[in-house]
Design a protein around this motif. Sequence first.
Motif: not given
Length: 119
Positions: A52-60, A89-105
Amino acid sequence: MTIRNNLTLAALTLSAAVLPLLAHAAGEPMHNHSAHASASAGQTAPAADFTEGEIRKVNKATGKLTIKHGEIKNIQMPPMTMVFEVADKAMLDGVKEGDKVKFKAKQDGSKLIVTDIQR
């Protein structure tokens, strides 16, 4: 060597062996550097669970996300805020700053890469 020097050397050697065990008993992860080396040398790392995480910044422009996240178990990373590359990079189109997300890394050398992300 004198007896005093022998005792000092023995105490230092014992400390070097015992301190990591005490840290592990206190809940800190033990790092096995040889395991990391063999995993990056072609052995398969454990499958990534969603974190679980929260997007703080998206840099396309750079293809990177800054995420404040919980523990990422498969790469033994404690909770923190950091910058990740994205596998696509298409992943960046689906999120914005402040979004609560679940991700794999995953870790690829010194790079940390988001391989999957869900809002």
